[in-house]
Design an enzyme around this catalytic site. Structure first.
Site, PDB file in Angstrom:
ATOM      1  N   ASN A 290       0.822  -1.158   0.002  1.00 44.38           N
ATOM      2  CA  ASN A 290      -0.002  -0.021  -0.075  1.00 44.38           C
ATOM      3  C   ASN A 290       0.958   1.229  -0.141  1.00 44.38           C
ATOM      4  O   ASN A 290       1.400   1.577   1.099  1.00 44.38           O
ATOM      5  CB  ASN A 290      -0.772  -0.069   1.220  1.00 44.38           C
ATOM      6  CG  ASN A 290      -1.735   1.391   1.457  1.00 44.38           C
ATOM      7  OD1 ASN A 290      -1.715   2.036   0.457  1.00 44.38           O
ATOM      8  ND2 ASN A 290      -2.498   1.285   2.594  1.00 44.38           N
TER       9      ASN A 290
ATOM     10  N   LYS B 218      -0.199   4.220  -0.063  1.00 48.94           N
ATOM     11  CA  LYS B 218      -0.673   5.527   0.328  1.00 48.94           C
ATOM     12  C   LYS B 218      -0.442   6.674  -0.508  1.00 48.94           C
ATOM     13  O   LYS B 218      -0.508   6.388  -1.750  1.00 48.94           O
ATOM     14  CB  LYS B 218      -0.264   5.653   1.726  1.00 48.94           C
ATOM     15  CG  LYS B 218      -0.176   4.346   2.701  1.00 48.94           C
ATOM     16  CD  LYS B 218      -0.149   4.814   3.911  1.00 48.94           C
ATOM     17  CE  LYS B 218      -0.360   3.528   4.745  1.00 48.94           C
ATOM     18  NZ  LYS B 218      -0.457   3.380   6.193  1.00 48.94           N
TER      19      LYS B 218
ATOM     20  N   HIS C 215      -9.799   1.437   5.022  1.00 48.92           N
ATOM     21  CA  HIS C 215      -8.436   1.560   5.768  1.00 48.92           C
ATOM     22  C   HIS C 215      -8.656   2.631   6.886  1.00 48.92           C
ATOM     23  O   HIS C 215      -9.458   3.504   6.789  1.00 48.92           O
ATOM     24  CB  HIS C 215      -7.401   2.165   4.383  1.00 48.92           C
ATOM     25  CG  HIS C 215      -5.982   2.126   5.215  1.00 48.92           C
ATOM     26  ND1 HIS C 215      -5.573   2.996   6.010  1.00 48.92           N
ATOM     27  CD2 HIS C 215      -5.315   1.335   5.117  1.00 48.92           C
ATOM     28  CE1 HIS C 215      -4.344   2.851   6.573  1.00 48.92           C
ATOM     29  NE2 HIS C 215      -3.950   1.649   5.844  1.00 48.92           N
TER      30      HIS C 215
ATOM     31  N   GLU D 290      -7.142   4.951   7.947  1.00 46.87           N
ATOM     32  CA  GLU D 290      -6.974   6.390   7.656  1.00 46.87           C
ATOM     33  C   GLU D 290      -8.032   6.787   6.754  1.00 46.87           C
ATOM     34  O   GLU D 290      -8.496   8.361   7.172  1.00 46.87           O
ATOM     35  CB  GLU D 290      -5.767   6.468   6.799  1.00 46.87           C
ATOM     36  CG  GLU D 290      -4.448   6.322   7.469  1.00 46.87           C
ATOM     37  CD  GLU D 290      -3.233   5.705   6.693  1.00 46.87           C
ATOM     38  OE1 GLU D 290      -3.304   5.881   5.511  1.00 46.87           O
ATOM     39  OE2 GLU D 290      -2.079   5.047   7.264  1.00 46.87           O
TER      40      GLU D 290
ATOM     41  N   GLU E 275      -5.896  -4.644  10.669  1.00 45.75           N
ATOM     42  CA  GLU E 275      -4.821  -3.458  10.660  1.00 45.75           C
ATOM     43  C   GLU E 275      -5.278  -2.782  12.006  1.00 45.75           C
ATOM     44  O   GLU E 275      -5.891  -1.786  12.086  1.00 45.75           O
ATOM     45  CB  GLU E 275      -5.104  -2.619   9.673  1.00 45.75           C
ATOM     46  CG  GLU E 275      -4.684  -3.118   8.293  1.00 45.75           C
ATOM     47  CD  GLU E 275      -4.000  -2.116   7.357  1.00 45.75           C
ATOM     48  OE1 GLU E 275      -2.959  -2.681   7.033  1.00 45.75           O
ATOM     49  OE2 GLU E 275      -4.416  -1.204   7.327  1.00 45.75           O
TER      50      GLU E 275
ATOM     51  N   GLY F 232       2.125   2.279  11.069  1.00 47.69           N
ATOM     52  CA  GLY F 232       3.178   3.437  10.920  1.00 47.69           C
ATOM     53  C   GLY F 232       3.767   3.734  12.224  1.00 47.69           C
ATOM     54  O   GLY F 232       4.368   4.773  12.400  1.00 47.69           O
TER      55      GLY F 232
ATOM     56  N   SER G  56       2.836  -1.980  10.467  1.00 46.80           N
ATOM     57  CA  SER G  56       4.300  -2.038  10.803  1.00 46.80           C
ATOM     58  C   SER G  56       5.039  -3.429  10.438  1.00 46.80           C
ATOM     59  O   SER G  56       5.843  -3.613  11.225  1.00 46.80           O
ATOM     60  CB  SER G  56       4.640  -1.652  12.338  1.00 46.80           C
ATOM     61  OG  SER G  56       4.157  -0.313  12.387  1.00 46.80           O
TER      62      SER G  56
HETATM   63  P1  PGA Z   1       2.563   0.516   7.827  1.00 48.50           P
HETATM   64  O1  PGA Z   1       1.081   0.728   7.121  1.00 48.50           O
HETATM   65  O2  PGA Z   1       2.997  -1.061   7.215  1.00 48.50           O
HETATM   66  O3  PGA Z   1       3.484   1.721   7.298  1.00 48.50           O
HETATM   67  O4  PGA Z   1       2.319   0.539   9.121  1.00 48.50           O
HETATM   68  C1  PGA Z   1       0.410  -0.342   6.701  1.00 48.50           C
HETATM   69  C2  PGA Z   1      -1.208   0.010   6.447  1.00 48.50           C
HETATM   70  O5  PGA Z   1      -1.540   1.205   6.866  1.00 48.50           O
HETATM   71  O6  PGA Z   1      -1.713  -0.628   5.349  1.00 48.50           O
END
Ligand code: PGA
Length: 254
Positions: free
Chosen positions: A4, A6, A96, A98, A172, A178, A212
Site C-alpha cells: 500500500n 498510500k 482503511h 486512515e 490492521e 506506521g 508496521s
Molecule cells: P505500515 O502501514 O506498514 O506503514 O504500518 C500499513 C497500512 O496502513 O496498510
C-alpha cells in the site's frame, strides 16, 4: 502480499520501483506457487502502473486504495468501480483506518463499497481493527464484529447471487499502523477465532495482517502459519524489501 503506497510515489518512482522488481526472473514461478504481489498506487497512477505491469509482463495485481460507494453521477472527485474495471484494476483496499479516521468513512460505506466491488468482480481487501483506547478498554473483539458484520452480509448476498470473487479481510490495528509496533501472534489468533465464531470459517480463511510489517516481522508471523497474507505500507516503499520478503517466503515455504 499487498504494497500500500498510500499518498507516495510518482511516475518516475514507479518506473524505478518496477525496474528493481523486474531484475528478478522468478515472479511467474512464485506466482504459480501461490505467492502474489499486489501493488496499490494512488488512483491517478492506476492506469500508468497497470500499463507498465502489462508491458513488462509482470504477474502483479494492481489494486486501488479506495472507490466511491455510489455507482455513477454527481460525486465530484470520486472514482467509480466501473472506472477501476475499465483500467483493468484487480482489487481495491476498502475501509482503511486512515479513510475511516480522516475522511469519515463508516462501516455502512465500507459494506456498500464491498457490494459494488464484488458486483464488478473486483477483489475487496477490507481493513478493520481497533484503536489503542478500544483495546485498553477490552472492546476490541466487539469492534471487529461491528466493522465486519455489515461487510459479511454483503459478501453472503453476493455469494447467493453467484459471485466467486475472493474477499480478503485485513486486520490492521490502528495502534500498529506506521508506529513500529506490530500485533502479537496471539492477537492475530484472537482475530481469526473471533471471525470464525461470528461469521464462519470462510470469513477467517483469507485473513491478512497489516501494521508496521517489515520483511523481518513478516517472516516470523508466516512461520507460525497464522495469516494468509500481509498489507504493508512504509516498508514496501522500498522494492528491495519486497524482494527480500519474497525471497524469504519462497525459500522457506516453497
Ligand atoms: P505500515 O502501514 O506498514 O506503514 O504500518 C500499513 C497500512 O496502513 O496498510
Amino acid at each position: 502480499m499487498v504494497a500500500n503506497w498510500k499518498m507516495n510515489m510518482d511516475r518516475s518512482a514507479i518506473t524505478a520501483y518496477l525496474d528493481v522488481l523486474s531484475r528478478e526472473g522468478r515472479w511467474p514461478r512464485w506466482c504459480s506457487n501461490g505467492y502474489r504481489l499486489l501493488l496499490s498506487p494512488p488512483s491517478v497512477y492506476l492506469d500508468f502502473l497497470a500499463a507498465a505491469v502489462r508491458e513488462r509482463e509482470l504477474p502483479f495485481w494492481v489494486v486501488a486504495q479506495n472507490v466511491c460507494a455510489h455507482e455513477k453521477g454527481a460525486y465530484t472527485g470520486e472514482v467509480s468501480v466501473d472506472m477501476l474495471r475499465d483500467l483493468g484494476v484487480n482489487g481495491v483496499i476498502l475501509g482503511h483506518s486512515e479513510r475511516r479516521r480522516l475522511f469519515g468513512e463508516t462501516d455502512a460505506h465500507v459494506a456498500a463499497k464491498t457490494a459494488l466491488a464484488l458486483s464488478r468482480e473486483i477483489v475487496p481487501i477490507v481493513c478493520f481493527g481497533e484503536t489503542e483506547t478500544e483495546r485498553l478498554s477490552k472492546e476490541h473483539s466487539r469492534v471487529w464484529e461491528r466493522q465486519i458484520a455489515p461487510v459479511w452480509k454483503e459478501v453472503q448476498k453476493a455469494r447467493a447471487a453467484g459471485s466467486e470473487t475472493p474477499v480478503y479481510l485485513a486486520y490492521e490495528p490502528v495502534w500498529a499502523i506506521g508506529t513500529g509496533r506490530t500485533a502479537a501472534l496471539e492477537d492475530i489468533r484472537e482475530v481469526a477465532g473471533t471471525l470464525r465464531e461470528a461469521f464462519g470459517h470462510d470469513c477467517s480463511a483469507g485473513l491478512l495482517y497489516g501494521g508496521s510489517v517489515t520483511d523481518e516481522s513478516l517472516s516470523v508471523l508466516v512461520e507460525k502459519g497464522t495469516v494468509y497474507g500481509f498489507l504493508v505500507g512504509g516498508a514496501f516503499l522500498d522494492p528491495e524489501a519486497v524482494l527480500r520478503a519474497f525471497h524469504h517466503l519462497t525459500t522457506h515455504h516453497p
